[in-house]
Design a protein around this motif. Structure first.
Motif: not given
Length: 451
Positions: A85-88, A186-190
């Motif tokens: 959702i964030f990347i989109a 982004i993957i690591i953070g989320t």
């Protein structure tokens, strides 16, 4: 055992197919994801619960996806909807900015401020590439930056390749500084519940030190090619005007405001409790609301293939996690390191870097997150230390080769379209030493600060 073998086979096949580039990435991960759901979870494990947990449809409607009172970790198993959702949302915001001419205006404005002098232009474009990549996807940064670099190089009669190579490397380096800079972060953070502030005060510090060293390195690499005599424009050359780059003045102002508000929300999201999924969605809604006549145009340019690629990837990695394969991998790393923290951290940084130089760093990062979680629990090591090591390894390792990161591919393609071919030899000759330099700095910084 059968489920483990099948999950491993699907994962290896996915990686090999991605590397060969014979099929589009999103088709590969979606197909492998479907095989994981049906073959691993359905046939071998006979677990509908595993399928439901992996798809995680209910999590989209959970309040925790959009707001949380504390900085708690997200769900690492299954599809990470917060990341998607964030990347989109950021894609939509960036397309809105691009439509108004923001990126072209910024590049020409900076070139004008340094009076189109070659060496200052070289320095400022590297710094701009790194700063933009801290908040915007590095692919987008290089896509626009490479195009304007070629245009300016034609005016100044210089070779654009030194500038493009340094911009690519700095974009990847800048992306490592923040949570929203590169997809692995982004993957690591989320997945682990880290905030923008967590990244900027940890990997951001390392990236800042590395950026100084990188600028010095590339200057000495290209100083002869970028000497003052090399960049002598024709007498009748007219420089492009920054104002001419803006195609929609009102939209330009609004898009800048949306971008600044999004950055402010990202910086403060640990304090406000707003998740990155909420911020990405808000940025998208604001962009579309501000450009009602261009909604279709903006939505058509969104890279849906990348979003589908992430979706399938998360499913395949979930198959490895739920069958216990990643627990075995974590145990193996723990055994070969002999329980020594420095050796373990070094393995994560350098193995991540080597792997990311030849295969896409996104699936590698997604695979390693559950591994470092298990290592942290089994070896009694602080998880953030392993997370920062994984972040720097995957983000920087991808800079070493033309295929290591998507920004590399985009930059090289943009140069080739304008008649400037960048082969493996020329690329690696300049970027491999820079990659090793940054990895060395990262290793020393992590050892000195955390261990």
């Amino acid at each position: 055992m059968t489920a483990q073998i099948l999950a491993s086979a699907i994962f290896v096949a996915m990686f090999l197919l991605i590397v060969t580039e014979k099929f589009e990435r999103h088709l590969i991960t979606l197909s492998c994801g479907a095989l994981t759901l049906i073959g691993v979870f359905g046939v071998c494990m006979r677990s509908m619960g595993a399928i439901r947990d992996t798809l995680g449809i209910r999590s989209i409607f959970a309040p925790e996806l959009w707001y949380h009172a504390e900085n708690t970790a997200g769900v690492s198993s299954g599809i990470n909807w917060a990341t998607i959702i964030f990347i989109a949302g950021m894609m939509i915001m960036v397309e809105g900015m691009a439509r108004t001419g923001f990126f072209r205006w910024l590049c020409i404005q900076i070139a004008d401020l340094v009076h189109y002098r070659t060496i200052p232009l070289f320095f400022t474009f590297m710094i701009m590439s790194a700063i933009l990549a801290m908040f915007i996807d590095s692919i987008t940064v290089i896509l626009f930056l490479a195009a304007i670099t070629v245009e300016l190089a034609q005016i100044l009669r210089i070779d654009p390749i030194p500038l493009i190579l340094s911009e690519i490397f700095c974009a990847n380096l800048g992306g490592s500084a923040t949570m929203c800079g590169d997809p692995p972060n982004i993957i690591i953070g989320t997945s682990l519940g880290y905030s923008f502030g967590d990244f900027i005060t940890n990997t951001g510090v390392i990236a800042g030190v590395s950026l100084i060293a990188t600028i010095v390195y590339f200057y000495f690499c290209f100083r002869k090619e970028l000497s003052a005599d090399a960049g002598c424009p024709l007498p009748d050359t007219e420089y492009p005007s920054p104002s001419d780059a803006i195609t929609d003045k009102k939209g330009f102002s609004v898009s800048c405001l949306i971008f600044l508000c999004t950055v402010a929300l990202l910086v403060t999201h640990a304090q406000t409790g707003l998740t990155v999924a909420f911020i990405g969605m808000a940025a998208a809604v604001a962009t579309l609301a501000a450009s009602p006549r261009h909604v279709r145009e903006i939505l058509e340019k969104v890279d849906y293939k990348t979003l589908l690629f992430f979706t399938g990837l998360f499913v395949v990695v979930s198959g490895l996690e739920k069958t216990g394969i990643l627990t075995i991998v974590a145990g193996f790393i723990g055994n070969i390191s002999g329980g020594h923290v420095k050796i373990m951290v070094g393995i994560i940084i350098w193995i991540s870097a080597v792997a990311s130089a030849f295969v896409d760093n996104i699936p590698f990062a997604a695979t390693m997150i559950p591994v470092i979680q298990k290592l942290s629990a089994a070896q009694n090591i602080e998880l953030p230390v392993l997370a920062w090591a994984l972040s720097m390894g995957t983000d920087i390792g991808g800079s070493a080769t033309p295929i290591g990161a998507s920004a590399n591919v985009v930059g090289i393609s943009a140069a080739a379209k304008c008649g400037h071919h960048i082969g493996w030899g020329r690329y690696c000759k300049k970027t491999v030493p820079a990659t090793l330099l940054v990895l060395l700095i990262s290793t020393v910084c992590i050892f000195m600060r955390y261990l």
